[in-house]
Design a protein around this motif. Structure first.
Motif, short mmCIF file in Angstrom:
data_model
loop_
_atom_site.label_atom_id
_atom_site.label_comp_id
_atom_site.label_asym_id
_atom_site.label_seq_id
_atom_site.Cartn_x
_atom_site.Cartn_y
_atom_site.Cartn_z
N GLY A 189 0.81 -1.21 0.00
CA GLY A 189 0.00 0.00 0.00
C GLY A 189 0.84 1.25 0.00
N CYS A 192 -4.73 -0.22 0.64
CA CYS A 192 -3.71 -1.28 0.56
C CYS A 192 -4.34 -2.50 -0.08
N LEU A 242 -2.64 5.04 5.56
CA LEU A 242 -2.62 4.00 4.53
C LEU A 242 -4.03 3.93 3.94
#
Length: 193
Positions: free
Chosen positions: A47, A189, A186
């Protein structure tokens, strides 16, 4: 005026009925999406990590693994932490190379949200501890991490999304002040198959 005969009428009715039978009565014409299960989250992921500290923003691709109740980083991103501790950029880069890879496990508890077909993740971050070498001396560094938002594993595209922050850093039991929080985001991902 023309006569409309029964055979022509029956043919017209049959054509209309045939046309209507070609239309689907099912509203779910898309692909069948299976409901998300707890074990779906397990696997290796890649990611884009967006790291923000004050006005500084960096992006890089990272890898990690999701297990039953843990997200395991084989190489936790420590660059901003080290650069916060060591203000000299040359010494900071030297320390980052000397430290190498830092492993970190982020614990979580998952619950299924069937309405949205996602797993909702509530995180319980532990303190990250490691040594930073500066001028021949190792500095004991502790980083207090938090995750104020839930993370999500999305069943439809098998993606994982979450964020956390480094709220406080102490070096040899002294808190760094002033300090700007380091945010790790993030946003998307994907699972490696």
């Amino acid at each position: 005026m023309k006569k409309f005969t029964v055979p022509k009428f029956l043919i017209a009715v049959l054509i209309v009925l045939t046309g209507l039978s070609l239309f689907s009565c099912n509203d779910n014409d898309g692909p069948e999406i299976p409901p998300v299960k707890m074990e779906d989250i397990k696997g290796s992921y890649k990611g884009r990590l967006i790291t923000i500290q004050g006005s500084s923003r960096t992006e890089k691709i990272i890898d990690f693994k999701a297990k039953k109740d843990t997200i395991a980083f084989a190489e936790f991103p420590i660059n901003e932490i080290v650069k916060t501790v060591i203000k000299d950029p040359v010494k900071a880069e030297t320390a980052i190379k000397a430290i190498g890879k830092i492993k970190y496990d982020l614990d979580y508890k998952a619950t299924i949200n069937t309405e949205n077909n996602v797993l909702e993740l509530v995180f319980a971050p532990k303190v990250l501890e490691f040594q930073i070498p500066v001028d021949g001396v190792n500095k004991k560094t502790k980083v207090v991490l938090s995750a104020k938002q839930k993370g999500f594993f999305v069943g439809m595209d098998q993606s994982l999304r979450f964020a956390m922050a480094a709220d406080k850093i102490t070096v040899d039991d002294l808190e760094i002040t002033p300090y700007e929080t380091i945010n790790y985001n993030l946003p998307f991902c994907v699972k490696n198959y």
